[in-house]
Design a protein around this motif. Sequence first.
Motif, short mmCIF file in Angstrom:
data_model
loop_
_atom_site.label_atom_id
_atom_site.label_comp_id
_atom_site.label_asym_id
_atom_site.label_seq_id
_atom_site.Cartn_x
_atom_site.Cartn_y
_atom_site.Cartn_z
N ASN B 59 41.09 43.66 25.42
CA ASN B 59 41.21 42.58 26.41
C ASN B 59 40.94 43.08 27.82
O ASN B 59 41.15 42.36 28.78
CB ASN B 59 42.59 41.93 26.33
CG ASN B 59 43.70 42.91 26.65
OD1 ASN B 59 43.44 44.10 26.89
ND2 ASN B 59 44.93 42.44 26.64
N GLY B 60 40.48 44.34 27.95
CA GLY B 60 40.13 44.86 29.26
C GLY B 60 41.28 45.48 30.02
O GLY B 60 41.19 45.73 31.22
N ASN B 97 37.72 40.88 33.56
CA ASN B 97 38.35 39.66 33.08
C ASN B 97 39.87 39.80 33.10
O ASN B 97 40.59 38.90 33.55
CB ASN B 97 37.86 39.36 31.66
CG ASN B 97 38.25 37.96 31.23
OD1 ASN B 97 39.28 37.78 30.59
ND2 ASN B 97 37.45 36.97 31.60
N PHE B 100 41.07 39.98 36.77
CA PHE B 100 40.96 38.69 37.45
C PHE B 100 42.05 37.72 37.00
O PHE B 100 42.71 37.08 37.82
CB PHE B 100 39.57 38.10 37.17
CG PHE B 100 39.33 36.74 37.76
CD1 PHE B 100 39.37 36.56 39.14
CD2 PHE B 100 39.05 35.65 36.95
CE1 PHE B 100 39.15 35.31 39.69
CE2 PHE B 100 38.83 34.40 37.50
CZ PHE B 100 38.87 34.22 38.87
N THR B 101 42.26 37.64 35.69
CA THR B 101 43.19 36.60 35.21
C THR B 101 44.65 37.05 35.29
O THR B 101 45.54 36.22 35.43
CB THR B 101 42.88 36.19 33.76
OG1 THR B 101 42.85 37.35 32.94
CG2 THR B 101 41.55 35.48 33.68
N GLU B 102 44.91 38.35 35.18
CA GLU B 102 46.30 38.80 35.13
C GLU B 102 46.83 39.30 36.47
O GLU B 102 48.00 39.17 36.77
CB GLU B 102 46.45 39.90 34.07
CG GLU B 102 46.13 39.44 32.65
CD GLU B 102 47.11 38.38 32.14
OE1 GLU B 102 48.31 38.49 32.43
OE2 GLU B 102 46.65 37.44 31.46
N LEU B 104 44.87 39.32 39.78
CA LEU B 104 44.40 38.73 41.05
C LEU B 104 44.98 37.34 41.23
O LEU B 104 44.26 36.34 41.22
CB LEU B 104 42.88 38.70 41.09
CG LEU B 104 42.27 39.96 41.69
CD1 LEU B 104 40.75 39.92 41.59
CD2 LEU B 104 42.67 40.14 43.16
N ILE B 105 46.28 37.27 41.38
CA ILE B 105 46.96 35.99 41.43
C ILE B 105 47.80 35.85 42.69
O ILE B 105 48.47 34.85 42.87
CB ILE B 105 47.89 35.83 40.20
CG1 ILE B 105 48.83 37.02 40.12
CG2 ILE B 105 47.07 35.72 38.92
CD1 ILE B 105 49.92 36.85 39.07
N ARG B 106 47.74 36.87 43.55
CA ARG B 106 48.60 36.77 44.75
C ARG B 106 48.05 35.75 45.74
O ARG B 106 46.84 35.59 45.89
CB ARG B 106 48.69 38.14 45.43
CG ARG B 106 49.66 39.10 44.79
CD ARG B 106 49.54 40.49 45.41
NE ARG B 106 49.70 40.46 46.85
CZ ARG B 106 50.84 40.70 47.48
NH1 ARG B 106 51.92 41.02 46.79
NH2 ARG B 106 50.90 40.66 48.79
N PRO B 121 57.87 37.48 33.09
CA PRO B 121 56.41 37.56 33.14
C PRO B 121 55.92 39.01 33.18
O PRO B 121 56.67 39.90 33.59
CB PRO B 121 56.06 36.82 34.43
CG PRO B 121 57.29 36.84 35.26
CD PRO B 121 58.44 36.88 34.32
N VAL B 123 53.75 40.48 35.04
CA VAL B 123 53.72 41.10 36.36
C VAL B 123 55.16 41.39 36.76
O VAL B 123 55.94 40.47 36.99
CB VAL B 123 53.03 40.19 37.40
CG1 VAL B 123 53.22 40.73 38.80
CG2 VAL B 123 51.54 40.09 37.07
#
Lengths: 710, 370
Positions: B59-60, B97, B100-102, B104-106, B121, B123
Motif C-alpha cells: 500500500n506504499g 498514494n 497523500f491519503t494518510e 497529507l491531511i493537516r 486513528p 495518525v
Amino acid sequence: MRLVGSAITIAVAILGFAAIAQQTGTGTDQPPAGSPPPPTPPANGSQPQVDESALRYFASQGDTRRVNAEIARLRALYPNWTPPSDLSQLSGAAGGAAPDPLIERLWNLYREDRIAEVRATITERQTADPSWKPPEELVTALDMVEARRRLTNASDTGQWRTVLQVATESPGLLTCTNVDVMWRVAEAFARTDQPNRTRDVYTYLLQNCANPGERLATLQKALTLLPEPQVTALLQFERKTGETPDDFTSIRDELARRRVERASLDSKLTASAEDLAVVERMIQNTNEAGPVLILGWYNYHHGNPARALELFKTALDRDGGTKAAEGYAMALRALERLADAEAFAYEWRERAPENMKIYLDVATALLSQDPPPRLEPQVLARIVPVVTAQRFSDAAQALGWYSYNTEQIRTARDWFRTALGWKADDEASAYGLALTTQRLNDRAGFNAVVAQWRGRSQRIAELADGTNPAARRQPVAAPAVVAQVPAAQPAESTPPPVQPRPASSRVTVERVETEQTFTRTEANVRRRQSQARSTLGRSCAITRNPAGLTGDSALTRGWCLMEINRPMEAVAAFDQAIATGSGRTREEAAYGKSLAYLRKNMTSEAAVAAAEAPQTRERRVELGASILTQRALAAYRDGRYVETLLALTERARIVPEQNDLLLIRGWSYLKLGRYDDAAKVFRAVQQTGYSEEAAAGLNAIAEVTGQMRY
Amino acid sequence: MRMRMRRLTPLLPWLCATFFLAMAPMASSQTLSVQPLNLVGTISQADWEAYRSRLVEDNGRVVDTANGNISHSEGQGYGLLLALAAADRSTFEKIWNFTFTELLIRDDGLAAWKWDPAAKPRVTDRNNATDGDLLIAYALAKAGAAWQEPRYTTAAQKLAKAIGKTTFARNGQSLTLLPGAHGFGASDRPDGPVVNLSYWVFEAFPVMAALAPEYEWNRVWRDGVMLLQQTVAGRVRLPADWISLHNGLQPQPADGFPPEFGYNSLRIPLYLLRAGMTDLEWLRALRQRWSAENEGVAVVNVVTGQVRERLTDQGYAILPAALACALDGTPVPEALKTFEPTLYYPSTLYLLAKSLLGEKYPQCVSSAVP
C-alpha cells in the motif's frame, strides 16, 4: 489543479446545495444543474446510491462469475440495494471486443480496496504505453476513494479545514451513500464555528436520505454539535408516514432531559410538567442513575429537599457514585439533619474531592449549631483527624467555638490558633484566640494577637482596650466529661481533644432561643431606626462612649445612630448591647451591627458580626448571602478574582446564584485564565437569557485563547 | 572548487537557481553552492529490490522496522527519493498514494509525521516533521520533472509553500527552520527556538526556492550553514542533534535532549556531500574523526567528547567511506559495495550514499555496480 477555496467559499457552496435541497423539498431528487457543488441525491426515496462501476464493467465484459461476486458484495454492503436491470444489455453491448485483462485486474484491485496498487499499475501501463488511458469511471472511482480516505483521516485527526477543502474539491462525495462523509463535513463546519452550515448539511440529509437509522443518527449527532433550538428545528423533518417512518422520540426526550438538567442547577428556572414527566419516565424505564440525579438536583434546588433525598437514595442504589453521595449529604443538610449528614458524608469523604468538601462543610455546620449540640464522642473523634489532615480552617474555627461554648477554653484557644495557622487572615479565629487567651490570663498570647490584629479588627482592639468585655455569651455550666476523645491525633500541634457538650446545658440555651425575636425586614429595620431616633432625639447625635449603657439602651442608641447614618458609632453601641443584653437584644444587636458594617461596605466585618449571635436559619441565609454578595463584588472591583470566586462559591452554597453573579463568576474565571470554566459559565448564562452579556464573555474567551494558540 | 560538475543533465529552468555562499566572515576563502543531483537511475535494481521488498508495503507504506513498525513522513520522503533513484515509477506512485491519503491531511498543508498501524486513528501525532516535509516535496519535485508528471509537481509546490509559510521562523538576525509547526518555537518552550541541523536537507533548498520563490529559502539555507559552522567551532567539533537558539549568539544543546551528536546528525555530512557542499572545512575534521584509526562513526557527547555508542552497521560505515571518496578519491572498501539490508534507517542511509556515489563518484564504486 483547482484553486483551493477558503472555508467561507466552501460554506457558501454547501449552503448553496442545502438551500436548493430546501427549495426542491422532500422526495424530489435533482437539484438544478450547475449549482456548486452538485450533490447526488438518492435515485429514489429508499435506495442509496451504490458504486456500480465495477459491476457494470464486469457485465460489459460478459464475465458472469465476477458479476455475481460483485452483486453479492454490494448486497452485503447495502441491504436495500437491488442490482440494475440493464446489466444483460450491457453484456450484449460488449460485442466481440476481447476483455482487457489489465482492466479486469485494475477493477479487481479496486474492489479489494488496494488503491495504491491500482494507481501503481496504471502508472506502469502508462510508462510502457504513453497513449494508454485508464477507463474514465475507474479514475473517478479512485479519486472518490482517495478523497474519502483523506477526508476521513483528516476528520479523525481534527483537521477540519482539510475536511472542508476535500469536500469542496470532491462534491460527489456528498451523497446519501456516504452519510458518514456528510456527518464529518457537518462536524467540520461546527468545529470551525459555522453552526448554520452544520444545520444545512443535516437539513439536506434529512430531506434527501432515506435510511431511518442514519436519519436518527443524524439527529443524535446534531445533539452533540448544534444549539438546542436548531436541533428542535430539525425535528420537523421527521417522516411520520411511508414505508419506514422515523421515530425521533429519543431526541425529543433528550432535549427535555437537558432542559430539566439545566433547571436542576438553577432554582430560577422551572421545568415544565411534560419535561419532568419525561425524566420520570426515564427513571422508570432504565436503571441508570443519570436521570435520577437530575431530578434529585432539581428537587434540591427547588425547595424540596425531602424528595431530593429520596431520589439521591435511589441514585445511590443505582451506583450513582460520588455525585449521588454528594447530593444525599447536601439534602440531609438542607433538611437540617446535620448529624445524619455528617455520618453519611464521612463514609464517602475519600471518594472524590467534592465528597471531602461536603463532609467538611457538614461537619463545620454540625459544630456551629446554636446551641452547641450534644455530640457523640466518636463523632468528634472522627471529625478532628479529617479536619487536621485537610487543614480546613473553617472547621478548625468551628471546633474552637464549640470548645469555647462548652467551657473548654484551653482547647478552644488551641483550635483558634490552629485555624489561624492554616488561614492567616481569618479574623474570626483571631478574635476567638484573643477571647480565649484573655479568659486564660495568657498575657503573652493575648498581647501577641492584639499586636497583630489591633489595626485590622475593631473588636479585638476593643477587647484590648477593655471596651468590650470578653463574655461573648454566658458560658454554660462546666461540662462533665462524657468520654475521652481517642488519642489518635495526627502529628502536628493539634489542639487537645474537644469534649462533647454535656446534655445538661441544653435547657439553658433553649430558653434563650424561645424569647421573642425581632423580625428582620427592611420595613422593620426602618421602623426600629426611626423609633430609636424619636426616643433619643438630639442626644442620639452627641458622640458618647456606649460603655456603661444597659443592653436595651445600647441597642436603641445603635439603631438611632444607624438612622443618622453614623454606622461606625452604631457598631460600638451594638457591641455594648451584645456584651450586656439579653438573648433577644444580643441577636438584634448582632443583626444591627452587620447592617452597619454592610453600610460601610465592610463585608468581612459584617460576616463576623452575623456570627456573633444566634441567627435563625432564614436569617443566616439572608444575611450571609448579602454579605457574600458584597464581598464578591468588592473583591471583583479590586481585581482579587480568587477571593471573588471564593465568596461566590460560599454564597452559592446557601442560595442559588443568579445570572448577574454568574456573569461575575465567568469574568473572574476568565481573568484567572480558567477559560474552560469561564466558557461553561457563560454558556450556562446564555441558555437562560442574558445572552448578550454572556456572548461578550464568550467572545472575550475566543479572543484570548485565539491569541494564545501560537 | 575541487569538484567540477560535468555530467549536467537537461534541467528545468528552476533547477538552475543555485545557492551560493561566500564564507567571508568565516575567515576563509571557501565558497559553497548547491549542485543539483540527477538522481534517476543511480540505484541498481538489485539494491532497490532488496530494500523495497523488506521495507515498503504494497500500500506504499515505508515501515520503520526498528520502531514498532510505525511509519513517518521522513520514511515516506526517503522512500520516494529512493524509488526515484531506482527509477521505479510504480513503487513511487504507491508510496505517494499512501503519503497523500494518510499523512497529507493537516490543515496547514504539511504532513502529519507519525502513523502507527496499531493505533486508531493511525495518525498518533498530528504534528509535522519538517525534514519529512522537505524530503517529500523534494522527491515529488524531482519526480515531476524527471517523469513529466504534473500531479507530482503540483503537490510538491503546495508542500513547498506550506513549509515556507509554517516552518520558517525569524530569530534575531537569522531565519531558521523549525523542526515542527508546534512545540519548538521561541514561545513554545523556555529554550526555544530549538532546531535540528539534520533537518536542513541542503540539496532540496534550490528546488524549493524555485517552487515557492516568495519564501527566503536561500537565507534559511545560508543561516543553516552558518549555524553548522558555529556549532562545530567548539572543542569537540560536533553539533548536538537538538540545538537551542534561545541565545542567538551562543547555540546550546537543547533542554530535555541528550547533548549528543547522534542518529539525527549523522546525516548532516551525507546531506552536505549530496548537495555538493564538499568545501566545508568541517568535513575534513569529520573524516579524520571517522577514520578507522580514530573513533569511527559513533554517538558522541558534544560536551565531553565521550563516545556513547559505536555504530558499525553497513549503513553507518558507508558514511566515512563516502566522505573519504568525495574528499580524497579513496575507493569504497569492497565489503561495503554489496548491500545487505538490515533495519530501515541504516538501510536508507546506505542507499542514499550509494545513490550519491553512483551518480557523482562512480570511480569509487566502479567494480561492484552490476
